[in-house]
Design a protein around this motif. Structure first.
Motif, short mmCIF file in Angstrom:
data_model
loop_
_atom_site.label_atom_id
_atom_site.label_comp_id
_atom_site.label_asym_id
_atom_site.label_seq_id
_atom_site.Cartn_x
_atom_site.Cartn_y
_atom_site.Cartn_z
N UNK A 597 55.86 6.16 79.27
CA UNK A 597 55.60 4.70 78.96
C UNK A 597 55.54 3.54 79.81
N UNK A 598 56.68 3.37 80.28
CA UNK A 598 56.74 2.37 81.55
C UNK A 598 56.19 2.85 82.92
N UNK A 599 55.78 3.88 83.01
CA UNK A 599 55.26 4.37 84.32
C UNK A 599 53.58 3.59 84.56
N UNK A 600 53.41 3.27 85.99
CA UNK A 600 52.33 2.64 86.30
C UNK A 600 51.83 2.86 87.62
N UNK A 601 50.64 3.43 87.70
CA UNK A 601 49.93 3.58 88.85
C UNK A 601 49.34 2.65 89.63
N UNK A 602 49.69 2.50 90.75
CA UNK A 602 49.64 1.28 91.96
C UNK A 602 49.16 1.67 93.16
N UNK A 603 48.75 0.93 94.02
CA UNK A 603 48.48 0.96 95.65
C UNK A 603 47.59 2.11 95.82
N UNK A 604 46.45 2.14 94.93
CA UNK A 604 45.53 3.45 95.01
C UNK A 604 44.61 3.23 96.40
N UNK A 605 44.61 4.57 96.95
CA UNK A 605 44.05 4.62 98.18
C UNK A 605 43.19 6.01 97.86
N UNK A 606 41.84 5.69 98.67
CA UNK A 606 40.89 6.91 98.89
C UNK A 606 40.63 7.13 100.12
N UNK A 607 40.64 8.43 100.50
CA UNK A 607 40.37 8.79 102.24
C UNK A 607 39.42 9.62 101.97
N UNK A 608 38.44 9.61 102.84
CA UNK A 608 37.04 10.22 102.48
C UNK A 608 36.60 10.96 104.07
N UNK A 609 36.31 12.03 103.96
CA UNK A 609 35.63 12.55 105.34
C UNK A 609 34.39 13.26 104.74
N UNK A 610 33.36 12.82 105.40
CA UNK A 610 31.92 13.33 105.10
C UNK A 610 31.03 13.02 106.23
N UNK A 611 29.94 13.57 106.13
CA UNK A 611 28.67 13.58 107.19
C UNK A 611 27.56 13.78 106.51
N UNK A 612 26.45 13.09 106.75
CA UNK A 612 25.14 13.12 106.39
C UNK A 612 24.39 14.39 106.68
N UNK A 613 24.86 14.55 108.09
CA UNK A 613 24.48 15.86 109.00
C UNK A 613 25.30 16.96 108.91
N UNK A 614 25.05 17.91 108.08
CA UNK A 614 26.20 18.96 107.85
C UNK A 614 26.29 19.75 109.02
N UNK A 615 25.56 19.62 110.38
CA UNK A 615 25.60 20.43 111.48
C UNK A 615 26.42 19.74 112.61
N UNK A 616 26.74 18.44 112.08
CA UNK A 616 27.19 17.50 113.24
C UNK A 616 28.85 17.59 113.33
N UNK A 617 29.16 17.32 114.53
CA UNK A 617 30.66 17.15 114.75
C UNK A 617 30.95 16.11 115.64
N UNK A 618 32.24 15.81 115.97
CA UNK A 618 32.67 14.99 116.97
C UNK A 618 32.27 15.63 118.44
N UNK A 619 32.00 14.71 119.27
CA UNK A 619 31.90 15.29 120.90
C UNK A 619 32.75 14.59 121.55
N UNK A 620 32.74 14.84 122.85
CA UNK A 620 33.51 14.24 123.76
C UNK A 620 32.86 12.74 124.23
N UNK A 621 31.35 12.78 124.03
CA UNK A 621 30.87 11.62 124.31
C UNK A 621 30.90 10.76 123.14
N UNK A 622 31.07 10.94 121.78
CA UNK A 622 31.17 10.41 120.58
C UNK A 622 32.31 11.09 119.93
N UNK A 623 33.49 10.54 120.05
CA UNK A 623 34.73 11.43 119.53
C UNK A 623 35.03 10.75 118.05
N UNK A 624 34.51 9.87 117.65
CA UNK A 624 34.77 9.31 116.48
C UNK A 624 33.73 9.17 115.47
N UNK A 625 32.59 10.13 115.64
CA UNK A 625 31.39 10.15 114.72
C UNK A 625 31.69 10.57 113.49
#
Length: 660
Positions: A597-625
């Motif tokens: 009864x006295x428990x409460x959920x706080x400090x909610x975080x959502x961490x997402x990993x997604x890409x519109x291009x399914x064939x894409x990945x990070x590269x040396x030229x664009x490591x944070x794509x």
């Protein structure tokens, strides 16, 4: 008319909302049913010296064939002037060296030049430690880093003179500071005096290495490993443990002691795939078992060394003569016992003393050992049995890892699991490099495993796209989905490691891989970030998570959803992982049932990993794509209503607070 349209629009919106509400997937997390403990070793790393993973990669040595021990002794070297190869050097297991002599004319020159691993990468302002074992009286050399492709007036962009004056072999050092960035430099050494000079173990390392250790590991690559927060570190392979033959198996005893006297070993990966053929790929053992144990300690990971069981690679050897007979396994078994002593033994023991002499008097606290890699057939349990008996007798607390062979199912897999149970190994190493369809179908793989038998070590796995056997986001997404099943079954799955770990962009034999690099840079793939998200959010205990009273494992009627939930008793967090492998938005209603009864959920975080291009990945030229992105999320009491985007991996985290 306008009012009518407005009313229709409102009705349509209301109907759409109702339909949306009806189609939401209702998932329930039972917070009051804290389940199996998640092992600290649950998510970790597997290292194999493939794709130039050690020499030319994590091991920061920049000189190829530094001791002239390659079968073609000058491979990697160019010689000019009066250069002779000698074989009576100061190091018993590396006897070759070069003798530089007078070129015979005042305007001629004697020297050697090394090409490095696809060139020598240097950065502007960085320092590099050149060292060499040398012998000669009143002699001089000039050490240079050169631009191999220069169009300018001077090839050398940094050079230093070094005096050599000793009748006996002695190590000399000098630090070179590069004024330029060059990924393809060479090292050149001139004899600048008129006498004769001997050189052995020619070496060049960045001064700035991992943990600042002299002549240690490449900093960016080691940091990438550390950043996954691994719980276990399996080494040194893989297939190199077996060797193409017994002579080329990985022998841990040859990898310890002074690096100058660690002998060369042939790396099976230079010839396994002739379409990716690298005849200059060898193991110097510069990164040996001591360094592996040290790295494990640095990362806070449990070391898991794997040793040969006396069977060479069965893919490449059909003859019984290619393997050690069971009755002749004595030295191999002793190697295993000696390794445990090397890792844990008192400094007064033979191998414990060697560890102390190498700079680590304290125990490495080894708890696990693997015997054999991907062996199969009755030969494997026959060879494994005497190892198990000897290790149990001498070190009963050490946990032994056996193998289920090279496949994730089939006759050999079905044969070996019962054999591993008979031998009472502690864990069974399963390997699966499989297509998308396999990963989508195996979300509940471990739901019905025997809870009383050995535990599972998913020791090598990666999703290989059909016609896309390279790193891309969709493969990483399906790995994330599959891993929810590992997590849900943490009572039986105690370890999991993606493979392979490293690949040089110019020297790979196998892909996909977790981390790619060239001579100066590295990139963390989508698969890397999946592993990192699990490693940082593994929690301490499993929580039941169901949808329509079933586990969420991509089953029929679950619309491509996979999910798992954990509780972290240390941070007081609930963590839910959801993979939407479908191509449409999935409304989700997530209920945290069983809260007090006295428990409460706080400090909610959502961490997402997604890409519109399914064939894409990070590269040396664009490591944070494609990288994880964190946002705040709020919850209404104990129910979270969200929409999970198509082809997305997402984590939801809430901290539990209690009002007294």
């Amino acid at each position: 008319m306008k009012l009518h349209r407005t009313l229709l629009t409102a009705l349509a919106f209301t109907a759409g909302m109702a339909l949306h509400a009806q189609s939401a997937h209702n998932m329930v997390v039972q917070t009051n049913k804290v389940g199996a403990e998640i092992q600290p070793t649950m998510y970790g790393l597997f290292f194999e010296d493939i794709n130039y993973g050690a020499d030319g990669g994590l091991y920061a040595e920049l000189i190829k064939n530094r001791s002239f021990e390659f079968p073609q002794n000058f491979m990697g070297w160019a010689t000019f002037g009066n250069v002779k190869l000698m074989n009576d050097g100061p190091f018993e297991r590396n006897p070759h060296y070069v003798r530089l002599g007078n070129p015979g004319h005042g305007h001629k020159h004697t020297g050697i030049e090394n090409e490095g691993f696809f060139g020598i990468g240097v950065k502007e302002g960085a320092e590099y430690r050149f060292s060499v074992w040398a012998r000669g009286e009143n002699q001089k050399i000039r050490v240079e880093l050169i631009d191999n492709d220069t169009m300018g007036e001077n090839q050398a962009f940094v050079s230093k003179e070094m005096d050599i004056n000793s009748k006996e072999w002695k190590q000399y050092e000098v630090v070179l500071k590069s004024p330029v960035t060059d990924p393809k430099a060479h090292l050149r050494i001139f004899l600048t005096s008129k006498g004769t000079l001997d050189l052995e173990h020619v070496s060049l390392f960045p001064v700035d290495t991992w943990k600042g250790r002299k002549n240690g590991l490449r900093k960016d690559l080691a940091q990438a490993l550390y950043d996954t927060k691994p719980g276990v570190f399996r080494f040194p392979g893989g297939c190199i443990v077996e060797g193409t033959d017994l002579e080329t198996r990985y022998d841990w005893k040859k990898t310890v002691g002074p690096v100058e006297n660690r002998p060369l070993n042939e790396n099976r990966w230079h010839y396994t795939f002739p379409y990716r053929f690298f005849p200059d790929y060898f193991q110097t053992y510069g990164m040996g078992f001591f360094e592996f144990f040290e790295l494990s300690e640095d990362m806070g990971a449990e070391p898991l060394p794997v040793l040969s069981c006396g069977l060479s690679c069965q893919f490449q050897n059909d003859s019984e003569d290619a393997h050690v007979k069971v009755c002749d396994l004595g030295s191999y078994i002793q190697d295993a016992l000696d390794l445990i002593e090397f890792a844990n033994g008192d400094v007064n023991t033979k191998w414990g003393k060697l560890r102390a002499d190498m700079g680590h008097p304290a125990s490495f606290n080894l708890k696990f050992i693997g015997i054999g890699n991907e062996q199969w057939g009755p030969e494997y349990p026959e060879h494994l049995k005497p190892f198990v008996e000897a290790i149990r007798k001498a070190y009963p607390d050490i946990k032994i890892v056996g193998s289920s062979g090279p496949n994730s199912e089939g006759d050999q897999f079905e044969y070996l699991w019962p054999e591993m149970k008979k031998l009472k190994v502690d864990l069974v190493d399963e390997h699966f490099y499989r297509p998308e369809s396999w990963f989508l179908a195996e979300g509940n793989r471990y739901d019905n495993y025997d809870r009383k038998g050995p535990k599972v070590f998913a020791g090598e796995y990666a999703c290989h796209g059909k016609g896309k056997k390279w790193n891309h986001f969709n493969a990483a997404l399906l790995e994330a989905a599959f891993m929810t099943g590992l997590e849900r079954n943490a009572d039986v799955v105690h370890m999991a490691t993606y493979a392979p770990l490293f690949a040089h962009v110019e020297g790979w034999q196998w892909r996909p891989d977790m981390i790619w690099f060239d001579n100066l840079n590295s990139v963390r793939t989508c698969s890397y970030y999946v592993q990192q998200l699990y490693g940082h959010n593994k929690g301490t205990n499993v929580l039941p998570l169901t949808m329509d009273k079933r586990a969420v494992s991509g089953q029929e009627g679950q619309d491509g959803l996979f999910a798992s939930a954990v509780w972290d008793k240390d941070t007081k967090e609930y963590i839910v992982k959801v993979a939407n492998t479908s191509d449409r938005v999935q409304p989700l209603s997530l209920t945290f049932a069983g809260l007090k009864k006295n428990d409460k959920l706080t400090e909610g975080k959502c961490i997402t990993l997604q890409s519109a291009d399914l064939d894409k990945d990070n590269t040396l030229e664009n490591p944070n794509a494609i990288v994880p992105k964190e946002t705040a999320v709020s919850i209404d009491g104990n129910v979270l209503n969200v929409e999970v985007a198509p082809k997305t991996f997402v984590l939801y985290k809430f901290t539990k607070t209690s009002n007294k």
